[in-house]
Design an enzyme around this catalytic site. Structure first.
Site, PDB file in Angstrom:
ATOM      1  N   GLY A 145      -7.345   3.882  -2.853  1.00  0.00           N
ATOM      2  CA  GLY A 145      -7.137   2.495  -3.209  1.00  0.00           C
ATOM      3  C   GLY A 145      -6.779   2.180  -4.642  1.00  0.00           C
ATOM      4  N   PRO A 163      -7.006   9.292  -2.435  1.00  0.00           N
ATOM      5  CG  PRO A 163      -6.369  10.407  -4.394  1.00  0.00           C
ATOM      6  CD  PRO A 163      -7.385  10.426  -3.278  1.00  0.00           C
ATOM      7  N   GLY A 164      -3.830   7.756  -1.975  1.00  0.00           N
ATOM      8  CA  GLY A 164      -2.522   7.911  -1.351  1.00  0.00           C
ATOM      9  C   GLY A 164      -1.452   7.385  -2.286  1.00  0.00           C
ATOM     10  NE  ARG A 165      -0.881   1.014  -3.099  1.00  0.00           N
ATOM     11  CZ  ARG A 165      -0.204   0.314  -2.181  1.00  0.00           C
ATOM     12  NH1 ARG A 165       1.088   0.104  -2.346  1.00  0.00           N
ATOM     13  NH2 ARG A 165      -0.811  -0.201  -1.132  1.00  0.00           N
ATOM     14  NE  ARG A 206       4.157  -1.158  -0.905  1.00  0.00           N
ATOM     15  CZ  ARG A 206       4.127  -1.898  -1.988  1.00  0.00           C
ATOM     16  NH1 ARG A 206       5.197  -2.037  -2.735  1.00  0.00           N
ATOM     17  NH2 ARG A 206       3.009  -2.482  -2.362  1.00  0.00           N
ATOM     18  CE1 TYR A 235       0.987  -4.558   3.540  1.00  0.00           C
ATOM     19  CE2 TYR A 235       2.619  -3.101   2.582  1.00  0.00           C
ATOM     20  CZ  TYR A 235       1.623  -3.337   3.501  1.00  0.00           C
ATOM     21  OH  TYR A 235       1.251  -2.339   4.367  1.00  0.00           O
ATOM     22  CB  CYS A 280      20.407 -10.033  11.753  1.00  0.00           C
ATOM     23  SG  CYS A 280      21.949  -9.120  11.711  1.00  0.00           S
ATOM     24  CE1 TYR A 320       0.057   3.535   2.831  1.00  0.00           C
ATOM     25  CE2 TYR A 320       0.045   3.200   0.457  1.00  0.00           C
ATOM     26  CZ  TYR A 320      -0.598   3.614   1.608  1.00  0.00           C
ATOM     27  OH  TYR A 320      -1.875   4.096   1.546  1.00  0.00           O
TER      28      TYR A 320
HETATM   29  C1  LIG Z   1      -4.941   3.859   3.351  1.00  0.00           C
HETATM   30  C2  LIG Z   1      -6.192   4.572   3.123  1.00  0.00           C
HETATM   31  C3  LIG Z   1      -6.356   5.354   1.973  1.00  0.00           C
HETATM   32  C4  LIG Z   1      -5.335   5.419   0.874  1.00  0.00           C
HETATM   33  O1  LIG Z   1      -5.198   4.212   0.176  1.00  0.00           O
HETATM   34  P1  LIG Z   1      -4.274   4.182  -1.132  1.00  0.00           P
HETATM   35  O2  LIG Z   1      -4.316   2.766  -1.545  1.00  0.00           O
HETATM   36  O3  LIG Z   1      -2.912   4.612  -0.713  1.00  0.00           O
HETATM   37  O4  LIG Z   1      -4.880   5.085  -2.124  1.00  0.00           O
HETATM   38  C5  LIG Z   1      -7.514   6.100   1.861  1.00  0.00           C
HETATM   39  N1  LIG Z   1      -8.475   6.074   2.815  1.00  0.00           N
HETATM   40  C6  LIG Z   1      -8.346   5.325   3.933  1.00  0.00           C
HETATM   41  C7  LIG Z   1      -9.424   5.356   4.937  1.00  0.00           C
HETATM   42  C8  LIG Z   1      -7.214   4.556   4.131  1.00  0.00           C
HETATM   43  O5  LIG Z   1      -7.107   3.801   5.229  1.00  0.00           O
END
Ligand SMILES: *Cc1c(COP(=O)(O)O)cnc(C)c1O
Length: 421
Positions: free
Chosen positions: A239, A276-278, A314, A318, A346, A375
């Site tokens: 997150g 972490p992803g984003r 996105r 969002y 469209c 994403y």
């Molecule tokens: C989406 C998600 C993440 C990653 O969130 P980021 O904002 O991309 O870091 C981590 N854990 C869970 C359970 C998620 O659903």
């Protein structure tokens, strides 16, 4: 920080001119930087130095096998949310003991796949899920390691569609019920409680909500231990946000985040997992597109690109901002003018930016969306029968197509006609 910089008037991905990739693969396409991916992974890994930990990349952000393998070889674990992601992680060479399985709606089939293939833990989100996982584990003659995801009822102060830690959100069990639910889990012989899980949302730009949630987790750890549960592992979710514009105040760095984790939870002697992803993939990717037309409208000019909302959802989903920059660096002092930047789909929602100041551009010019690595391709669709965008990975002066653009025949032939037609 990323590795997409102007050099001699041209935008580079590490040591490769972006225009050279465009000439080779055509537009639109996503391009990722290996150095940026690794830099971001290592920032998290180093931020947790001194405590036992595992950084589990949330692969839903960008799940291409080459990205997963790049991170796995550096030592990353993975956070998966479906059977498909689990199998992708395994295909990229991630061992089961480094994979955590999240998600509110795991099916029996998904549980079986992970239990037989190997899993570090399931992050269980409800009592019905607990019962089902218990039954599946017993039917396989095994025991499933679990954490229970608690919902701490904390306002993550992010976009409503990606806030997950308030009591009205579908995620986790209310933290107020945690002791009862853990007692329930302890009575199920197919489950082994190993820790606690929490994830409060995405694109958080302040540490305060994390700290509030983690303080509640610390308190809960003590309470559950007093109840006799073995809480050895804390999965703190993902997150942490990224800077989407250079003008805004930058969100906290992984270093600050790690220091806060140690301060809030370090005394408990638990192994820490983060997801972490984003922050790992976001600024490690660009979406590169060509200008199809510049169209003059009533009081505004439209920049019509060959990328659209199906390639990068996105902004439509969002209201997200992405910096858009020309691939040929504008000469110093070039005057900018406002454009509405749109795609060919469209729908009026197919708008990337309104009144965005850009240097003058013309048909055929290349532009790049910054911060599109997370994403982006992961959420792409074939809406309007537009083939999925190819993905390219750069490493130093090399680049490779890591997912090619499907042909129109491949796209059409996935459909089948019933015998009566
Ligand atoms: C989406 C998600 C993440 C990653 O969130 P980021 O904002 O991309 O870091 C981590 N854990 C869970 C359970 C998620 O659903």
């Amino acid at each position: 920080m990323d590795h997409f910089l102007y050099r001699d008037g041209a935008l580079y991905a590490e040591d490769v001119p972006v225009a050279e990739i465009a000439a080779a693969v055509g537009t639109p396409f996503y391009v990722y930087s290996t150095a940026t991916l690794l830099r971001h992974y290592r920032l998290f890994d180093e931020a947790l130095d001194g405590v036992p930990h595992l950084v589990c990349y949330a692969m839903k952000a960008a799940g291409n096998l080459a990205i997963l393998k790049t991170l796995a070889e550096a030592g990353a674990g993975m956070d998966v949310v479906s059977q498909g992601e689990y199998l992708r992680a395994r295909a990229a060479g991630v061992p089961g003991e480094k994979i955590v399985f999240s998600g509110v709606g795991k099916t029996a089939e998904e549980m079986r796949t992970a239990l037989t293939g190997g899993i570090r833990q399931f992050n269980v989100e409800s009592e019905p899920e607990m019962e089902l996982l218990n039954a599946v584990a017993l039917s396989l003659g095994t025991v499933a390691p679990i954490t229970i995801r608690v919902n701490p009822d904390v306002d993550a102060k992010t976009h409503a569609k990606i806030a997950t830690g308030k009591s009205e959100n579908k995620f986790g069990i209310p933290i107020s019920r945690a002791r009862a639910v853990y007692a329930h889990a302890a009575r199920l012989p197919g489950l082994k409680v190993v820790g606690i899980d929490v994830h409060i949302g995405s694109q958080l730009t302040d540490l305060a909500p994390f700290e509030q949630a983690y303080a509640k987790v610390a308190e809960l750890t003590e309470a559950l231990r007093a109840d006799g549960h073995g809480i050895d592992r804390l999965d703190l979710g993902g997150g942490l946000g990224i800077p989407y514009t250079r003008s805004n105040v930058a969100p906290p760095l992984p270093t600050d985040y790690g220091a806060m984790i140690k301060r809030t939870l370090g005394h408990l002697g638990c192994e820490i997992e983060i997801e972490p992803g984003r922050l790992i993939a976001g600024n490690a990717g660009l979406l590169v597109s060509s200008v199809i037309f510049v169209k003059s409208g009533e009081g505004r000019d439209f920049l019509i690109l060959d990328a659209a909302m199906n390639d990068l959802i996105r902004p439509a989903m969002y209201d997200a901002h992405h910096d858009i920059i020309p691939v040929v660096e504008p000469a110093p002092g070039t005057e900018q003018r406002p454009y509405d930047v749109v795609g060919p789909v469209c729908e009026t929602g197919d708008t990337f930016a309104r009144g965005r100041d850009l240097p003058p551009v013309k048909s055929g010019d290349l532009v790049a969306f910054r911060s599109a690595g997370a994403y982006g391709a992961a959420m792409a669709s074939e809406y309007n029968a537009r083939p999925l965008v190819p993905e390219v990975l750069v490493k130093g002066d090399q680049f490779a197509v890591i997912r090619r653009r499907p042909t129109f025949d491949e796209m059409i032939n996935r459909d089948s006609l019933p015998s009566w037609l």
